[in-house]
Design a protein around this motif. Structure first.
Motif, PDB file in Angstrom:
ATOM      1  N   ALA A 100     -70.958 -20.900 -74.633  1.00 31.31           N
ATOM      2  CA  ALA A 100     -70.519 -22.452 -74.275  1.00 31.31           C
ATOM      3  C   ALA A 100     -69.314 -22.685 -75.341  1.00 31.31           C
ATOM      4  CB  ALA A 100     -71.527 -23.395 -74.590  1.00 31.31           C
ATOM      5  N   THR A 101     -69.043 -22.078 -76.431  1.00 34.41           N
ATOM      6  CA  THR A 101     -67.958 -22.233 -77.533  1.00 34.41           C
ATOM      7  C   THR A 101     -66.856 -21.639 -77.034  1.00 34.41           C
ATOM      8  OG1 THR A 101     -68.876 -20.781 -78.933  1.00 34.41           O
ATOM      9  CG2 THR A 101     -69.679 -23.234 -79.213  1.00 34.41           C
ATOM     10  N   ASP A 102     -66.838 -20.627 -76.216  1.00 36.22           N
ATOM     11  CA  ASP A 102     -65.649 -19.760 -75.888  1.00 36.22           C
ATOM     12  C   ASP A 102     -64.900 -20.179 -74.717  1.00 36.22           C
ATOM     13  OD1 ASP A 102     -64.196 -17.391 -74.791  1.00 36.22           O
ATOM     14  OD2 ASP A 102     -65.089 -16.282 -76.398  1.00 36.22           O
ATOM     15  N   ARG A 103     -63.832 -20.916 -75.028  1.00 33.40           N
ATOM     16  CA  ARG A 103     -62.856 -21.497 -73.931  1.00 33.40           C
ATOM     17  C   ARG A 103     -62.178 -20.595 -72.910  1.00 33.40           C
ATOM     18  NH1 ARG A 103     -58.302 -24.768 -76.249  1.00 33.40           N
ATOM     19  NH2 ARG A 103     -57.105 -24.211 -74.272  1.00 33.40           N
ATOM     20  N   GLY A 104     -62.051 -19.307 -73.511  1.00 29.95           N
ATOM     21  CA  GLY A 104     -61.530 -18.042 -72.595  1.00 29.95           C
ATOM     22  C   GLY A 104     -62.569 -17.700 -71.600  1.00 29.95           C
ATOM     23  N   PHE A 105     -63.874 -17.562 -72.042  1.00 32.08           N
ATOM     24  CA  PHE A 105     -64.663 -17.172 -71.077  1.00 32.08           C
ATOM     25  C   PHE A 105     -64.980 -18.403 -69.963  1.00 32.08           C
ATOM     26  CE2 PHE A 105     -69.393 -17.312 -70.031  1.00 32.08           C
ATOM     27  CZ  PHE A 105     -69.663 -16.222 -69.268  1.00 32.08           C
ATOM     28  N   LYS A 106     -65.073 -19.610 -70.716  1.00 34.15           N
ATOM     29  CA  LYS A 106     -65.258 -20.758 -69.669  1.00 34.15           C
ATOM     30  C   LYS A 106     -64.138 -20.725 -68.422  1.00 34.15           C
ATOM     31  CE  LYS A 106     -69.196 -22.491 -71.016  1.00 34.15           C
ATOM     32  NZ  LYS A 106     -70.112 -22.209 -69.950  1.00 34.15           N
ATOM     33  N   GLU A 107     -62.977 -20.529 -68.840  1.00 35.58           N
ATOM     34  CA  GLU A 107     -61.749 -20.359 -67.900  1.00 35.58           C
ATOM     35  C   GLU A 107     -61.957 -19.630 -67.052  1.00 35.58           C
ATOM     36  OE1 GLU A 107     -58.365 -20.538 -70.359  1.00 35.58           O
ATOM     37  OE2 GLU A 107     -58.775 -22.434 -71.229  1.00 35.58           O
ATOM     38  N   ARG A 108     -62.323 -18.315 -67.561  1.00 32.45           N
ATOM     39  CA  ARG A 108     -62.696 -17.208 -66.479  1.00 32.45           C
ATOM     40  C   ARG A 108     -63.796 -17.060 -65.674  1.00 32.45           C
ATOM     41  NH1 ARG A 108     -60.743 -10.908 -68.355  1.00 32.45           N
ATOM     42  NH2 ARG A 108     -59.424 -12.285 -69.275  1.00 32.45           N
ATOM     43  N   VAL A 109     -64.963 -17.506 -66.172  1.00 28.80           N
ATOM     44  CA  VAL A 109     -66.161 -17.186 -65.712  1.00 28.80           C
ATOM     45  C   VAL A 109     -66.845 -18.634 -65.309  1.00 28.80           C
ATOM     46  CG1 VAL A 109     -68.409 -16.267 -65.669  1.00 28.80           C
ATOM     47  CG2 VAL A 109     -66.582 -15.002 -66.749  1.00 28.80           C
ATOM     48  N   LEU A 229     -65.269 -13.185 -78.531  1.00 30.00           N
ATOM     49  CA  LEU A 229     -65.701 -12.451 -77.222  1.00 30.00           C
ATOM     50  C   LEU A 229     -64.924 -11.167 -77.134  1.00 30.00           C
ATOM     51  CD1 LEU A 229     -67.202 -11.809 -74.803  1.00 30.00           C
ATOM     52  CD2 LEU A 229     -65.617 -13.400 -73.579  1.00 30.00           C
ATOM     53  N   ASP A 230     -63.729 -11.093 -77.691  1.00 25.09           N
ATOM     54  CA  ASP A 230     -62.831  -9.922 -77.708  1.00 25.09           C
ATOM     55  C   ASP A 230     -63.278  -9.079 -78.506  1.00 25.09           C
ATOM     56  OD1 ASP A 230     -62.031 -11.326 -80.002  1.00 25.09           O
ATOM     57  OD2 ASP A 230     -60.223 -10.090 -80.106  1.00 25.09           O
ATOM     58  N   GLN A 231     -64.003  -9.212 -79.784  1.00 31.51           N
ATOM     59  CA  GLN A 231     -64.725  -8.274 -80.584  1.00 31.51           C
ATOM     60  C   GLN A 231     -66.007  -7.934 -80.005  1.00 31.51           C
ATOM     61  OE1 GLN A 231     -63.063  -7.132 -83.486  1.00 31.51           O
ATOM     62  NE2 GLN A 231     -61.603  -8.084 -82.355  1.00 31.51           N
ATOM     63  N   VAL A 232     -66.810  -8.797 -79.332  1.00 29.97           N
ATOM     64  CA  VAL A 232     -68.157  -8.501 -78.515  1.00 29.97           C
ATOM     65  C   VAL A 232     -67.790  -6.993 -77.723  1.00 29.97           C
ATOM     66  CG1 VAL A 232     -69.952  -9.224 -76.934  1.00 29.97           C
ATOM     67  CG2 VAL A 232     -68.993 -10.613 -79.001  1.00 29.97           C
ATOM     68  N   LEU A 233     -66.784  -7.325 -76.731  1.00 25.76           N
ATOM     69  CA  LEU A 233     -66.427  -6.397 -75.840  1.00 25.76           C
ATOM     70  C   LEU A 233     -65.929  -4.921 -76.432  1.00 25.76           C
ATOM     71  CD1 LEU A 233     -64.285  -8.795 -73.232  1.00 25.76           C
ATOM     72  CD2 LEU A 233     -66.619  -8.114 -73.392  1.00 25.76           C
ATOM     73  N   MET A 234     -65.257  -5.261 -77.644  1.00 22.08           N
ATOM     74  CA  MET A 234     -64.863  -3.767 -78.106  1.00 22.08           C
ATOM     75  C   MET A 234     -66.234  -3.168 -78.830  1.00 22.08           C
ATOM     76  SD  MET A 234     -61.576  -5.043 -80.675  1.00 22.08           S
ATOM     77  CE  MET A 234     -61.767  -3.434 -81.518  1.00 22.08           C
ATOM     78  N   LEU A 235     -67.061  -3.950 -79.313  1.00 23.73           N
ATOM     79  CA  LEU A 235     -68.376  -3.422 -79.695  1.00 23.73           C
ATOM     80  C   LEU A 235     -69.463  -2.979 -78.546  1.00 23.73           C
ATOM     81  CD1 LEU A 235     -70.308  -3.333 -82.358  1.00 23.73           C
ATOM     82  CD2 LEU A 235     -71.399  -5.111 -81.194  1.00 23.73           C
TER      83      LEU A 235
END
Length: 312
Positions: A100-109, A229-235
């Motif tokens: 919920a706190t990730d704006r980039g995620f909310k915009e895309r999904v 989130l960008d770091q989660v995706l790298m992990l």
């Protein structure tokens, strides 16, 4: 991991080359494809996927790592056309707060995309329950595990098939109603920490802190609950390449990065309630070195814990 723009561009070129070779070798012989897969894994570890240079790389690589070949629009649309599944209310209770706190995620999904994917997943397994050893329905945490796929993949269709393959094959025990795999992972985290850092383990124990108390969200969601989130995706690039079992060591790595603060805190749970922002490169680096410190039989147990059904 690639740092300068030139290095990142060179890495992007190398990844594309391997992906194209993989495509052509798949139709030839499996030895070539396996060799390509090894190269791909090594590059993920050494270079990292330069997705800022080429945004198509990560989805293509994830599909190869998950061995997702069969993507049927007809099948997916059939599930979607059935409408809400029997646990729709449970799904809706969780989806609105996903990252919920990730704006980039909310915009895309959008939330309806998450609901649709999770509904379809429940319908898929409703149809397959006779043929599977394990059954699947919606459980806590599944919304967060679906989020990276919807964010990364170019379509809901691809996200659905990647998510389904991931859940059913990589970590089926993490999504059983009892969350059996998650609880096993937490017990293994305690055992691994005791070996790699007995002093930190003893201090946390003295404060009555076991992994069940402080690491549950990180193990349940494979660290997807810790921004950015960008770091989660790298992990996740690393976990998909080498195995989700390594997430347990990635959680220990995050602990070790704040070890001094934890050891000097009279109330370490205050620190551990919310882990600091995720930094994939140091976390992966530490996790890889921790593998060498574990006895082979414990590491073997770690490898098997997300999927191996134990006899009662």
């Amino acid at each position: 991991m690639s740092s300068s723009p030139d290095q990142a561009a060179a890495a992007a070129h190398s990844f594309s080359k391997i992906l194209n070779q993989h495509k052509s070798s798949k139709s030839r012989r499996s030895g070539d494809a396996d060799e390509g897969l090894k190269k791909l894994r090594r590059m993920i570890l050494v270079e990292g996927i330069p997705s800022k240079i080429d945004s198509t790389l990560r989805p293509r690589i994830w599909k190869i790592l998950l061995r997702v070949d069969d993507i049927s629009a007809e099948t997916f649309l059939q599930y979607v056309s059935r409408g809400p599944c029997e646990v729709r209310e449970k799904i809706r209770n969780d989806t609105f707060r996903t990252l919920a706190t990730d704006r980039g995620f909310k915009e895309r999904v959008r939330e309806d995309m998450l609901v649709r994917l999770l509904d379809a997943f429940v319908w898929r397994n409703h149809d397959r329950q006779e043929t599977q050893q394990l059954g699947f329905t919606y459980v806590q945490g599944m919304n967060v595990l679906a989020a990276p796929f919807l964010y990364t993949m170019p379509s809901e269709l691809e996200a659905f098939f990647c998510f389904a393959k991931f859940i059913e094959e990589s970590c089926p025990l993490y999504v059983q109603p009892t969350l059996e795999g998650v609880h096993r992972g937490l017990k293994l985290l305690d055992r691994c920490l005791k070996i790699v850092d007995p002093e930190l383990f003893a201090y946390l124990r003295m404060k009555n802190l076991s992994a069940e108390i402080y690491a549950f969200p990180s193990v349940l969601t494979l660290c997807a609950c810790t921004p950015p989130l960008d770091q989660v995706l790298m992990l996740w690039d690393f976990l998909l390449a080498f195995g989700v079992h390594l997430n347990v060591l990635c959680v220990i790595a995050q602990l070790l990065l704040i070890r001094d603060e934890v050891m000097s805190s009279p109330s370490p749970m205050r620190l551990l309630r919310t882990f600091p922002p995720l930094e994939a490169v140091p976390v992966v680096g530490i996790a890889v070195t921790l593998v060498r410190d574990l006895p082979p039989e414990l590491y073997d147990e770690l490898v098997r814990h997300p999927y191996e059904i134990q006899d009662l």
